[in-house]
Design an enzyme around this catalytic site. Structure first.
Site, short mmCIF file in Angstrom:
data_model
loop_
_atom_site.label_atom_id
_atom_site.label_comp_id
_atom_site.label_asym_id
_atom_site.label_seq_id
_atom_site.Cartn_x
_atom_site.Cartn_y
_atom_site.Cartn_z
CG ASP A 1 -2.07 -0.87 1.01
OD1 ASP A 1 -2.02 -1.92 0.04
OD2 ASP A 1 -3.02 -0.67 1.93
CB CYS B 1 -3.22 -6.92 -1.52
SG CYS B 1 -3.36 -5.40 -0.34
CE LYS C 1 -0.77 -8.37 1.73
NZ LYS C 1 -1.48 -7.05 1.55
CG HIS D 1 -3.90 -11.20 1.02
ND1 HIS D 1 -4.15 -9.73 0.83
CD2 HIS D 1 -4.93 -11.62 1.32
CE1 HIS D 1 -5.48 -9.58 1.00
NE2 HIS D 1 -6.01 -10.67 1.11
#
Length: 570
Positions: free
Chosen positions: A27, A66, A125, A127
Protein backbone atom coordinates in the site's frame (compact mmCIF):
# COMPACT_ATOMS: atom_id res chain seq x y z
CA UNK A 1 3.45 -27.40 -18.51
CA UNK A 2 6.80 -27.19 -20.23
CA UNK A 3 9.48 -26.35 -17.70
CA UNK A 4 12.95 -27.54 -18.50
CA UNK A 5 15.02 -28.94 -15.66
CA UNK A 6 18.52 -27.58 -16.09
CA UNK A 7 21.60 -27.79 -13.90
CA UNK A 8 22.46 -24.63 -12.05
CA UNK A 9 24.04 -22.38 -14.61
CA UNK A 10 23.17 -19.27 -16.56
CA UNK A 11 23.19 -18.08 -20.18
CA UNK A 12 26.77 -17.70 -21.34
CA UNK A 13 29.74 -19.83 -20.20
CA UNK A 14 31.52 -18.47 -17.17
CA UNK A 15 28.77 -16.03 -16.29
CA UNK A 16 27.88 -16.14 -12.61
CA UNK A 17 24.31 -16.98 -11.71
CA UNK A 18 22.77 -13.84 -10.19
CA UNK A 19 20.96 -13.70 -6.88
CA UNK A 20 17.63 -11.88 -6.67
CA UNK A 21 16.30 -9.82 -3.76
CA UNK A 22 12.79 -8.51 -4.37
CA UNK A 23 11.40 -6.03 -1.83
CA UNK A 24 7.74 -5.06 -1.94
CA UNK A 25 5.99 -2.64 0.41
CA UNK A 26 2.24 -2.97 0.96
CA UNK A 27 0.00 0.00 0.00
CA UNK A 28 2.91 2.41 -0.42
CA UNK A 29 2.13 5.47 -2.53
CA UNK A 30 4.63 6.51 -5.18
CA UNK A 31 4.83 9.94 -3.56
CA UNK A 32 5.81 8.50 -0.18
CA UNK A 33 9.44 7.96 -1.26
CA UNK A 34 12.15 10.60 -1.30
CA UNK A 35 13.55 9.78 -4.73
CA UNK A 36 10.02 10.11 -6.15
CA UNK A 37 9.50 13.59 -4.78
CA UNK A 38 8.75 13.34 -1.06
CA UNK A 39 10.81 15.83 0.95
CA UNK A 40 9.33 15.18 4.41
CA UNK A 41 9.56 11.39 4.88
CA UNK A 42 13.11 10.03 5.20
CA UNK A 43 13.84 7.05 2.94
CA UNK A 44 17.66 7.10 2.68
CA UNK A 45 18.04 3.41 1.88
CA UNK A 46 15.54 3.40 -0.96
CA UNK A 47 16.99 6.66 -2.28
CA UNK A 48 20.47 5.12 -2.23
CA UNK A 49 19.25 2.21 -4.35
CA UNK A 50 17.85 4.69 -6.87
CA UNK A 51 21.08 6.69 -7.03
CA UNK A 52 23.08 3.55 -7.63
CA UNK A 53 20.61 1.90 -9.99
CA UNK A 54 17.75 2.42 -12.41
CA UNK A 55 14.54 4.23 -11.46
CA UNK A 56 11.31 3.60 -13.37
CA UNK A 57 8.84 6.48 -13.44
CA UNK A 58 5.95 4.68 -15.18
CA UNK A 59 5.98 1.37 -13.33
CA UNK A 60 2.44 0.00 -13.34
CA UNK A 61 0.71 -2.57 -11.11
CA UNK A 62 -1.73 -4.88 -12.88
CA UNK A 63 -4.42 -4.12 -10.30
CA UNK A 64 -5.03 -1.52 -7.57
CA UNK A 65 -5.53 -4.12 -4.80
CA UNK A 66 -3.31 -6.65 -3.00
CA UNK A 67 -4.50 -10.11 -4.09
CA UNK A 68 -4.89 -9.48 -7.84
CA UNK A 69 -1.78 -7.31 -8.08
CA UNK A 70 0.37 -9.92 -6.32
CA UNK A 71 -1.10 -12.64 -8.51
CA UNK A 72 0.04 -10.78 -11.61
CA UNK A 73 3.47 -10.13 -10.07
CA UNK A 74 4.02 -13.80 -9.24
CA UNK A 75 2.75 -15.16 -12.58
CA UNK A 76 3.60 -12.45 -15.11
CA UNK A 77 -0.05 -12.55 -16.20
CA UNK A 78 -3.12 -10.40 -15.78
CA UNK A 79 -4.88 -11.67 -12.64
CA UNK A 80 -8.16 -12.60 -14.33
CA UNK A 81 -6.21 -15.27 -16.27
CA UNK A 82 -5.82 -17.00 -12.88
CA UNK A 83 -9.41 -16.43 -11.80
CA UNK A 84 -8.50 -13.61 -9.43
CA UNK A 85 -10.61 -10.89 -10.98
CA UNK A 86 -13.71 -10.16 -8.90
CA UNK A 87 -17.27 -9.77 -10.19
CA UNK A 88 -18.74 -8.04 -7.15
CA UNK A 89 -17.75 -6.34 -3.90
CA UNK A 90 -15.21 -8.93 -2.77
CA UNK A 91 -12.02 -8.10 -4.67
CA UNK A 92 -9.43 -9.77 -2.42
CA UNK A 93 -9.16 -12.87 -0.24
CA UNK A 94 -11.10 -12.09 2.95
CA UNK A 95 -10.55 -15.16 5.12
CA UNK A 96 -7.47 -17.28 5.54
CA UNK A 97 -9.83 -20.26 5.76
CA UNK A 98 -11.43 -19.55 2.39
CA UNK A 99 -10.79 -22.00 -0.45
CA UNK A 100 -9.82 -19.46 -3.13
CA UNK A 101 -6.28 -18.49 -3.99
CA UNK A 102 -3.49 -18.72 -6.53
CA UNK A 103 -4.37 -21.91 -8.46
CA UNK A 104 -1.91 -24.80 -8.08
CA UNK A 105 -1.53 -25.04 -11.87
CA UNK A 106 -0.05 -21.55 -12.10
CA UNK A 107 3.71 -21.32 -12.66
CA UNK A 108 5.35 -18.61 -10.57
CA UNK A 109 8.82 -17.27 -11.23
CA UNK A 110 9.87 -18.99 -7.99
CA UNK A 111 8.90 -22.36 -9.47
CA UNK A 112 11.00 -21.73 -12.56
CA UNK A 113 13.98 -20.61 -10.48
CA UNK A 114 13.73 -23.78 -8.40
CA UNK A 115 14.38 -25.76 -11.57
CA UNK A 116 17.56 -23.73 -12.01
CA UNK A 117 18.89 -24.75 -8.62
CA UNK A 118 17.94 -21.59 -6.73
CA UNK A 119 17.19 -21.51 -3.03
CA UNK A 120 13.90 -19.65 -2.91
CA UNK A 121 12.49 -17.84 0.11
CA UNK A 122 9.51 -15.65 0.90
CA UNK A 123 9.56 -13.58 4.08
CA UNK A 124 6.48 -11.52 4.90
CA UNK A 125 3.04 -11.22 3.35
CA UNK A 126 1.46 -13.75 0.94
CA UNK A 127 -2.33 -13.09 0.69
CA UNK A 128 -2.85 -15.60 -2.11
CA UNK A 129 -4.62 -18.34 -0.16
CA UNK A 130 -3.55 -21.44 1.75
CA UNK A 131 -5.88 -24.46 1.47
CA UNK A 132 -8.40 -25.86 -1.01
CA UNK A 133 -10.22 -28.84 0.52
CA UNK A 134 -8.63 -29.65 3.87
CA UNK A 135 -6.70 -27.92 6.63
CA UNK A 136 -3.40 -29.41 5.54
CA UNK A 137 -3.51 -29.64 1.73
CA UNK A 138 -1.70 -26.26 1.36
CA UNK A 139 -2.64 -26.09 -2.32
CA UNK A 140 -2.24 -22.29 -2.47
CA UNK A 141 0.60 -22.06 0.04
CA UNK A 142 3.96 -20.47 -0.92
CA UNK A 143 5.69 -23.86 -0.47
CA UNK A 144 3.44 -25.17 -3.24
CA UNK A 145 4.25 -22.24 -5.50
CA UNK A 146 8.01 -22.49 -5.71
CA UNK A 147 9.25 -21.18 -2.37
CA UNK A 148 11.47 -23.62 -0.46
CA UNK A 149 11.15 -21.47 2.63
CA UNK A 150 8.32 -19.31 3.92
CA UNK A 151 8.11 -17.25 7.07
CA UNK A 152 5.45 -14.65 7.56
CA UNK A 153 1.81 -13.75 7.10
CA UNK A 154 -0.12 -16.17 4.89
CA UNK A 155 -2.87 -13.54 4.95
CA UNK A 156 -2.42 -9.77 5.40
CA UNK A 157 -2.96 -7.11 8.04
CA UNK A 158 -6.46 -5.97 8.93
CA UNK A 159 -7.67 -3.81 11.80
CA UNK A 160 -8.87 -7.04 13.44
CA UNK A 161 -5.19 -7.96 13.89
CA UNK A 162 -4.75 -5.08 16.31
CA UNK A 163 -6.11 -5.48 19.84
CA UNK A 164 -9.19 -3.30 20.09
CA UNK A 165 -9.29 -2.73 16.33
CA UNK A 166 -12.58 -1.99 14.60
CA UNK A 167 -14.25 -4.70 12.45
CA UNK A 168 -12.68 -4.47 9.02
CA UNK A 169 -14.24 -7.29 6.98
CA UNK A 170 -17.83 -7.18 5.69
CA UNK A 171 -18.85 -4.72 8.36
CA UNK A 172 -22.41 -4.38 7.03
CA UNK A 173 -22.85 -8.17 7.01
CA UNK A 174 -21.59 -8.34 10.57
CA UNK A 175 -24.12 -5.70 11.58
CA UNK A 176 -27.03 -7.55 9.98
CA UNK A 177 -26.06 -10.85 11.62
CA UNK A 178 -25.73 -9.13 15.00
CA UNK A 179 -29.16 -7.53 14.66
CA UNK A 180 -30.67 -10.86 13.61
CA UNK A 181 -29.20 -12.54 16.68
CA UNK A 182 -30.58 -9.74 18.88
CA UNK A 183 -34.06 -10.09 17.40
CA UNK A 184 -33.96 -13.85 17.85
CA UNK A 185 -32.74 -13.46 21.44
CA UNK A 186 -35.48 -10.96 22.31
CA UNK A 187 -38.14 -13.17 20.72
CA UNK A 188 -36.84 -16.22 22.57
CA UNK A 189 -36.71 -14.49 25.96
CA UNK A 190 -40.17 -12.96 25.40
CA UNK A 191 -41.78 -16.32 24.66
CA UNK A 192 -40.01 -17.94 27.59
CA UNK A 193 -41.34 -15.18 29.88
CA UNK A 194 -44.86 -15.59 28.48
CA UNK A 195 -44.75 -19.34 29.04
CA UNK A 196 -43.35 -19.03 32.58
CA UNK A 197 -45.88 -16.41 33.62
CA UNK A 198 -48.72 -18.36 32.01
CA UNK A 199 -50.10 -15.45 29.97
CA UNK A 200 -50.84 -17.90 27.17
CA UNK A 201 -49.63 -21.26 25.91
CA UNK A 202 -46.39 -21.40 23.95
CA UNK A 203 -45.25 -24.74 22.59
CA UNK A 204 -41.85 -26.13 23.50
CA UNK A 205 -41.12 -26.66 19.81
CA UNK A 206 -41.64 -22.98 19.08
CA UNK A 207 -39.34 -21.99 21.90
CA UNK A 208 -36.80 -24.59 20.79
CA UNK A 209 -36.92 -23.33 17.21
CA UNK A 210 -36.30 -19.76 18.34
CA UNK A 211 -33.47 -20.92 20.58
CA UNK A 212 -31.85 -22.68 17.62
CA UNK A 213 -32.35 -19.60 15.41
CA UNK A 214 -30.70 -17.40 18.03
CA UNK A 215 -27.82 -19.82 18.53
CA UNK A 216 -27.27 -20.18 14.78
CA UNK A 217 -27.39 -16.43 14.07
CA UNK A 218 -25.14 -15.65 17.03
CA UNK A 219 -22.64 -18.35 16.01
CA UNK A 220 -22.55 -17.25 12.35
CA UNK A 221 -21.75 -13.73 13.57
CA UNK A 222 -19.46 -14.44 16.50
CA UNK A 223 -17.32 -17.39 15.39
CA UNK A 224 -16.03 -16.18 12.00
CA UNK A 225 -16.07 -12.43 12.69
CA UNK A 226 -15.38 -11.75 16.36
CA UNK A 227 -12.51 -14.24 16.35
CA UNK A 228 -10.90 -12.88 13.18
CA UNK A 229 -7.79 -11.90 15.08
CA UNK A 230 -7.26 -15.59 15.79
CA UNK A 231 -8.30 -16.94 12.41
CA UNK A 232 -6.63 -14.49 10.02
CA UNK A 233 -3.77 -12.88 11.92
CA UNK A 234 -1.23 -15.66 12.17
CA UNK A 235 2.41 -16.38 11.41
CA UNK A 236 3.63 -19.51 9.65
CA UNK A 237 7.04 -21.05 9.13
CA UNK A 238 6.63 -23.14 6.03
CA UNK A 239 3.43 -25.16 6.66
CA UNK A 240 3.44 -24.80 10.44
CA UNK A 241 1.57 -22.13 12.36
CA UNK A 242 4.08 -20.66 14.81
CA UNK A 243 2.02 -17.81 16.27
CA UNK A 244 -1.74 -17.40 16.57
CA UNK A 245 -2.70 -14.60 16.87
CA UNK A 246 0.48 -12.80 15.91
CA UNK A 247 2.13 -10.14 18.02
CA UNK A 248 2.51 -6.98 15.93
CA UNK A 249 4.90 -5.40 18.42
CA UNK A 250 7.68 -7.85 17.57
CA UNK A 251 6.80 -8.62 13.95
CA UNK A 252 9.16 -6.10 12.33
CA UNK A 253 12.26 -7.43 14.04
CA UNK A 254 11.38 -11.04 13.30
CA UNK A 255 10.79 -10.41 9.60
CA UNK A 256 14.11 -8.59 9.26
CA UNK A 257 15.99 -11.33 11.11
CA UNK A 258 14.42 -14.06 8.99
CA UNK A 259 15.37 -12.24 5.78
CA UNK A 260 18.95 -11.71 6.96
CA UNK A 261 19.33 -15.35 8.01
CA UNK A 262 17.97 -16.59 4.68
CA UNK A 263 20.65 -14.63 2.82
CA UNK A 264 23.37 -15.81 5.18
CA UNK A 265 22.30 -19.47 4.88
CA UNK A 266 22.32 -19.36 1.10
CA UNK A 267 25.24 -17.04 0.37
CA UNK A 268 27.23 -19.77 -1.38
CA UNK A 269 24.56 -20.69 -3.93
CA UNK A 270 22.13 -18.73 -6.08
CA UNK A 271 19.09 -17.55 -4.17
CA UNK A 272 15.82 -15.69 -4.58
CA UNK A 273 14.56 -13.73 -1.59
CA UNK A 274 11.15 -12.08 -1.78
CA UNK A 275 10.83 -9.71 1.18
CA UNK A 276 7.14 -8.83 1.17
CA UNK A 277 6.61 -6.27 3.91
CA UNK A 278 3.47 -5.99 6.02
CA UNK A 279 4.13 -2.21 6.13
CA UNK A 280 2.42 0.21 5.35
CA UNK A 281 -0.97 -1.51 5.26
CA UNK A 282 -3.22 -0.59 8.15
CA UNK A 283 -3.24 -1.12 11.07
CA UNK A 284 -0.02 0.83 11.25
CA UNK A 285 2.85 -0.27 13.47
CA UNK A 286 3.95 1.62 16.58
CA UNK A 287 7.46 0.28 16.91
CA UNK A 288 9.56 1.62 19.74
CA UNK A 289 12.43 2.73 17.53
CA UNK A 290 10.29 4.70 15.09
CA UNK A 291 7.14 5.94 16.84
CA UNK A 292 6.96 9.72 16.71
CA UNK A 293 10.21 10.09 14.76
CA UNK A 294 8.90 11.22 11.36
CA UNK A 295 7.39 14.53 10.25
CA UNK A 296 4.35 12.73 8.79
CA UNK A 297 2.84 11.18 11.89
CA UNK A 298 2.29 7.48 12.35
CA UNK A 299 2.17 6.82 8.63
CA UNK A 300 5.52 8.52 8.11
CA UNK A 301 6.93 6.47 11.01
CA UNK A 302 5.88 3.31 9.18
CA UNK A 303 7.39 4.37 5.85
CA UNK A 304 10.68 5.16 7.56
CA UNK A 305 10.58 1.83 9.39
CA UNK A 306 10.02 0.01 6.10
CA UNK A 307 13.00 1.85 4.61
CA UNK A 308 15.12 0.77 7.59
CA UNK A 309 14.07 -2.86 7.11
CA UNK A 310 15.16 -2.81 3.48
CA UNK A 311 18.40 -1.13 4.44
CA UNK A 312 19.17 -3.98 6.84
CA UNK A 313 18.80 -6.53 4.05
CA UNK A 314 20.95 -4.51 1.67
CA UNK A 315 23.60 -4.24 4.38
CA UNK A 316 23.77 -8.03 4.65
CA UNK A 317 24.21 -8.32 0.89
CA UNK A 318 27.09 -5.85 1.01
CA UNK A 319 28.67 -7.39 4.11
CA UNK A 320 28.79 -10.79 2.41
CA UNK A 321 30.30 -9.26 -0.77
CA UNK A 322 27.31 -10.32 -2.84
CA UNK A 323 26.41 -6.91 -4.30
CA UNK A 324 27.90 -7.40 -7.75
CA UNK A 325 26.04 -10.65 -8.32
CA UNK A 326 22.75 -9.65 -6.72
CA UNK A 327 19.93 -7.87 -8.50
CA UNK A 328 17.85 -5.90 -5.98
CA UNK A 329 14.36 -4.73 -6.89
CA UNK A 330 12.08 -2.42 -4.91
CA UNK A 331 8.39 -1.65 -5.48
CA UNK A 332 4.90 -1.41 -3.95
CA UNK A 333 2.03 -3.73 -4.78
CA UNK A 334 -0.21 -0.76 -5.70
CA UNK A 335 -0.95 2.85 -4.75
CA UNK A 336 -1.66 4.25 -1.31
CA UNK A 337 -5.02 3.94 0.46
CA UNK A 338 -6.16 7.54 0.64
CA UNK A 339 -9.52 6.85 2.31
CA UNK A 340 -7.92 5.32 5.39
CA UNK A 341 -7.88 7.84 8.24
CA UNK A 342 -4.94 6.01 9.81
CA UNK A 343 -2.95 6.31 6.58
CA UNK A 344 -3.68 10.02 6.24
CA UNK A 345 -0.02 10.73 5.60
CA UNK A 346 0.01 8.59 2.46
CA UNK A 347 0.61 10.33 -0.84
CA UNK A 348 0.27 9.12 -4.43
CA UNK A 349 2.14 12.15 -5.72
CA UNK A 350 0.56 14.12 -8.52
CA UNK A 351 -1.50 11.14 -9.64
CA UNK A 352 -5.27 10.94 -9.38
CA UNK A 353 -6.91 8.26 -7.24
CA UNK A 354 -5.41 5.51 -5.13
CA UNK A 355 -5.87 1.98 -3.89
CA UNK A 356 -8.98 0.18 -5.20
CA UNK A 357 -9.83 2.96 -7.67
CA UNK A 358 -9.64 0.97 -10.87
CA UNK A 359 -7.40 2.42 -13.55
CA UNK A 360 -6.79 5.87 -12.10
CA UNK A 361 -3.04 6.38 -12.13
CA UNK A 362 -2.68 6.94 -8.38
CA UNK A 363 -3.79 3.39 -7.63
CA UNK A 364 -1.51 1.60 -10.10
CA UNK A 365 1.59 3.74 -10.68
CA UNK A 366 4.17 2.56 -8.15
CA UNK A 367 7.87 2.97 -7.39
CA UNK A 368 10.19 0.71 -9.35
CA UNK A 369 13.94 0.52 -8.72
CA UNK A 370 16.49 -2.00 -10.03
CA UNK A 371 19.95 -2.02 -8.46
CA UNK A 372 22.85 -4.18 -9.65
CA UNK A 373 26.36 -2.68 -9.31
CA UNK A 374 28.61 -3.43 -12.25
CA UNK A 375 25.70 -4.52 -14.45
CA UNK A 376 23.13 -1.72 -14.42
CA UNK A 377 24.00 1.98 -14.85
CA UNK A 378 23.82 4.17 -11.77
CA UNK A 379 21.36 7.04 -11.67
CA UNK A 380 19.51 6.06 -14.83
CA UNK A 381 15.85 7.10 -15.11
CA UNK A 382 13.46 5.33 -17.48
CA UNK A 383 10.20 7.04 -18.36
CA UNK A 384 8.77 4.25 -20.52
CA UNK A 385 5.69 2.24 -19.44
CA UNK A 386 6.69 -0.90 -17.54
CA UNK A 387 4.78 -3.38 -15.40
CA UNK A 388 5.22 -5.43 -12.24
CA UNK A 389 4.47 -8.38 -14.54
CA UNK A 390 7.79 -7.69 -16.29
CA UNK A 391 9.74 -8.92 -13.28
CA UNK A 392 8.79 -12.54 -14.09
CA UNK A 393 10.45 -12.84 -17.54
CA UNK A 394 13.34 -10.63 -16.44
CA UNK A 395 14.28 -12.97 -13.58
CA UNK A 396 13.71 -16.16 -15.54
CA UNK A 397 15.85 -15.02 -18.47
CA UNK A 398 18.64 -13.81 -16.19
CA UNK A 399 18.64 -17.19 -14.45
CA UNK A 400 18.87 -18.97 -17.78
CA UNK A 401 15.46 -20.53 -17.33
CA UNK A 402 12.74 -21.27 -19.82
CA UNK A 403 9.50 -19.33 -19.86
CA UNK A 404 6.35 -21.49 -19.81
CA UNK A 405 5.12 -22.23 -23.32
CA UNK A 406 1.68 -23.54 -22.36
CA UNK A 407 0.23 -20.18 -21.32
CA UNK A 408 0.22 -16.51 -22.24
CA UNK A 409 2.60 -14.21 -20.39
CA UNK A 410 1.79 -10.51 -20.32
CA UNK A 411 5.13 -9.29 -18.99
CA UNK A 412 8.29 -8.50 -20.98
CA UNK A 413 11.98 -8.84 -20.19
CA UNK A 414 13.16 -5.48 -18.85
CA UNK A 415 16.91 -6.10 -19.10
CA UNK A 416 17.40 -4.49 -22.55
CA UNK A 417 15.63 -1.38 -21.28
CA UNK A 418 17.49 -1.37 -17.96
CA UNK A 419 20.91 -1.76 -19.59
CA UNK A 420 20.20 0.85 -22.28
CA UNK A 421 20.26 -1.58 -25.19
CA UNK A 422 16.67 -0.59 -25.93
CA UNK A 423 14.98 2.78 -25.53
CA UNK A 424 11.39 1.67 -26.03
CA UNK A 425 9.14 -0.38 -23.80
CA UNK A 426 7.69 -3.50 -25.36
CA UNK A 427 4.31 -2.51 -23.89
CA UNK A 428 2.63 -0.77 -26.77
CA UNK A 429 -0.71 -1.43 -25.06
CA UNK A 430 -1.51 -2.02 -21.40
CA UNK A 431 -4.86 -3.00 -19.93
CA UNK A 432 -6.15 -1.96 -16.53
CA UNK A 433 -8.76 -3.99 -14.72
CA UNK A 434 -11.09 -3.19 -11.87
CA UNK A 435 -11.96 -6.68 -10.66
CA UNK A 436 -12.74 -8.72 -13.78
CA UNK A 437 -13.94 -5.65 -15.70
CA UNK A 438 -11.71 -3.87 -18.19
CA UNK A 439 -11.60 -0.39 -16.73
CA UNK A 440 -8.99 1.41 -18.83
CA UNK A 441 -6.29 0.91 -21.45
CA UNK A 442 -3.21 2.83 -22.55
CA UNK A 443 -1.45 3.10 -25.89
CA UNK A 444 2.17 4.15 -26.42
CA UNK A 445 2.37 4.71 -30.19
CA UNK A 446 5.55 3.84 -32.07
CA UNK A 447 7.79 6.80 -32.87
CA UNK A 448 5.94 8.98 -30.35
CA UNK A 449 6.41 10.11 -26.79
CA UNK A 450 2.65 10.24 -26.27
CA UNK A 451 0.97 7.81 -23.90
CA UNK A 452 -2.76 7.86 -24.46
CA UNK A 453 -5.04 6.38 -21.84
CA UNK A 454 -8.80 5.87 -22.01
CA UNK A 455 -11.22 5.04 -19.18
CA UNK A 456 -14.26 2.99 -20.17
CA UNK A 457 -15.78 3.57 -16.74
CA UNK A 458 -14.73 5.26 -13.52
CA UNK A 459 -15.69 4.63 -9.87
CA UNK A 460 -18.23 6.98 -8.35
CA UNK A 461 -16.49 8.89 -5.58
CA UNK A 462 -18.44 9.50 -2.39
CA UNK A 463 -19.48 11.89 -1.10
CA UNK A 464 -19.86 13.71 -4.44
CA UNK A 465 -16.91 15.93 -5.14
CA UNK A 466 -14.52 13.89 -2.98
CA UNK A 467 -11.31 12.37 -4.32
CA UNK A 468 -12.13 8.82 -3.21
CA UNK A 469 -14.83 6.47 -1.95
CA UNK A 470 -14.89 7.66 1.65
CA UNK A 471 -18.37 6.36 2.45
CA UNK A 472 -17.49 2.75 1.55
CA UNK A 473 -13.72 3.04 2.31
CA UNK A 474 -12.97 1.20 -0.95
CA UNK A 475 -14.28 1.88 -4.45
CA UNK A 476 -16.30 -0.84 -6.18
CA UNK A 477 -16.18 -1.95 -9.80
CA UNK A 478 -19.77 -2.90 -10.57
CA UNK A 479 -23.37 -1.77 -10.84
CA UNK A 480 -24.29 1.63 -9.48
CA UNK A 481 -20.84 2.12 -8.01
CA UNK A 482 -19.40 3.12 -11.41
CA UNK A 483 -20.17 5.46 -14.31
CA UNK A 484 -19.61 4.27 -17.89
CA UNK A 485 -18.29 6.70 -20.49
CA UNK A 486 -19.24 6.67 -24.16
CA UNK A 487 -16.99 7.82 -25.68
CA UNK A 488 -14.35 6.87 -23.12
CA UNK A 489 -12.50 9.51 -21.15
CA UNK A 490 -9.16 10.12 -22.85
CA UNK A 491 -5.91 11.58 -21.50
CA UNK A 492 -2.37 11.98 -22.78
CA UNK A 493 -0.27 11.00 -19.76
CA UNK A 494 2.87 12.48 -21.34
CA UNK A 495 1.28 15.93 -21.05
CA UNK A 496 -1.33 15.39 -18.32
CA UNK A 497 -0.05 12.70 -15.91
CA UNK A 498 -2.57 13.80 -13.29
CA UNK A 499 -5.49 12.97 -15.64
CA UNK A 500 -7.19 16.29 -14.98
CA UNK A 501 -8.33 17.42 -18.43
CA UNK A 502 -10.03 14.92 -20.73
CA UNK A 503 -9.19 15.21 -24.42
CA UNK A 504 -11.79 15.70 -27.12
CA UNK A 505 -11.85 15.53 -30.91
CA UNK A 506 -11.37 19.29 -30.89
CA UNK A 507 -8.32 19.29 -28.59
CA UNK A 508 -6.53 16.13 -29.80
CA UNK A 509 -5.83 15.64 -33.54
CA UNK A 510 -5.36 11.87 -33.10
CA UNK A 511 -8.55 11.44 -31.05
CA UNK A 512 -10.35 9.17 -33.52
CA UNK A 513 -7.21 7.18 -34.26
CA UNK A 514 -6.54 6.62 -30.55
CA UNK A 515 -10.04 5.26 -29.99
CA UNK A 516 -9.74 3.00 -33.02
CA UNK A 517 -6.29 1.65 -32.10
CA UNK A 518 -7.26 0.95 -28.49
CA UNK A 519 -10.56 -0.63 -29.54
CA UNK A 520 -8.71 -3.02 -31.86
CA UNK A 521 -6.13 -3.83 -29.17
CA UNK A 522 -8.88 -4.55 -26.62
CA UNK A 523 -10.59 -6.88 -29.11
CA UNK A 524 -7.34 -8.79 -29.71
CA UNK A 525 -6.61 -8.92 -25.99
CA UNK A 526 -10.02 -10.38 -25.21
CA UNK A 527 -9.43 -13.16 -27.73
CA UNK A 528 -6.56 -14.38 -25.51
CA UNK A 529 -8.74 -14.76 -22.42
CA UNK A 530 -9.98 -18.20 -21.43
CA UNK A 531 -12.69 -19.03 -18.86
CA UNK A 532 -11.23 -20.18 -15.53
CA UNK A 533 -12.78 -20.86 -12.10
CA UNK A 534 -13.49 -17.71 -10.14
CA UNK A 535 -11.25 -17.82 -7.08
CA UNK A 536 -13.04 -14.84 -5.52
CA UNK A 537 -16.60 -16.15 -5.66
CA UNK A 538 -18.58 -16.07 -2.40
CA UNK A 539 -18.21 -19.84 -2.20
CA UNK A 540 -14.43 -19.51 -2.29
CA UNK A 541 -13.89 -16.49 -0.06
CA UNK A 542 -16.16 -17.25 2.91
CA UNK A 543 -14.75 -18.80 6.08
CA UNK A 544 -14.71 -22.61 6.22
CA UNK A 545 -13.74 -24.02 9.62
CA UNK A 546 -12.31 -27.22 8.11
CA UNK A 547 -9.75 -25.13 6.18
CA UNK A 548 -8.61 -23.01 9.12
CA UNK A 549 -4.85 -23.22 9.83
CA UNK A 550 -4.46 -23.85 13.53
CA UNK A 551 -1.75 -24.46 16.10
CA UNK A 552 -3.29 -26.71 18.68
CA UNK A 553 -6.63 -28.49 18.43
CA UNK A 554 -9.26 -26.60 16.46
CA UNK A 555 -11.04 -24.43 17.56
CA UNK A 556 -8.67 -23.88 20.49
CA UNK A 557 -5.94 -22.33 18.34
CA UNK A 558 -3.30 -20.45 20.27
CA UNK A 559 0.50 -20.32 20.33
CA UNK A 560 3.30 -17.80 20.67
CA UNK A 561 6.73 -17.68 19.12
CA UNK A 562 9.78 -16.70 21.13
CA UNK A 563 9.84 -12.93 21.28
CA UNK A 564 12.48 -11.10 19.29
CA UNK A 565 13.62 -7.54 19.88
CA UNK A 566 13.92 -4.71 17.39
CA UNK A 567 17.38 -3.19 17.51
CA UNK A 568 17.40 0.14 15.71
CA UNK A 569 20.32 2.46 15.14
CA UNK A 570 19.03 5.85 14.00
Amino acid sequence: MSLSLFPCCVGSPGEATPNFVLMMVDDLGIGDVGCYGNDTVRTPNIDKLARGGVKLTQHIAAAPLCTPSRTAFMTGRYPLRSGLGAKGRVQVILFLAGSGGLPPNETTFAKVLQTRGYATGLVGKWHLGVNCESRDDHCHHPNNHGFDYFYGLPFTLYDDCKPGGKPDILGDVQGKLWHLSLVAAVAFLTLVSVRVTGLFEVGKKTIGALALLWLASFSVWYVPFKLLGTWNCILMRNRDVVEQPMNLETLTGRLVSEAERFVERNQHKPFLLFLSLAHVHTPLFKSKGFAGKSRNGLYGDNVEEADWMMGRVVDVIEKLNLSERTLIYFTSDHGGHIESSEASGGWNGIYRGGKAMGGWEGGIRVPGIFHWPGRLPAGKVIEEPTSLMDVYPTLVNLAGGELPKDRILDGHDLLPLLEGRSRRSEHEFMFHYCGMYLNAARWHPHNSNAIFKVHFFTPNFSPPGAGGCYETKHCMCHGGYVTYHNPPLMFNLAEDPSERTALTAETEPRYTEVLRQISQAVEEHRKTLQPVPNQLSWGNVLWKPWLQPCCGTFPFCSCSEARGSLNVCL
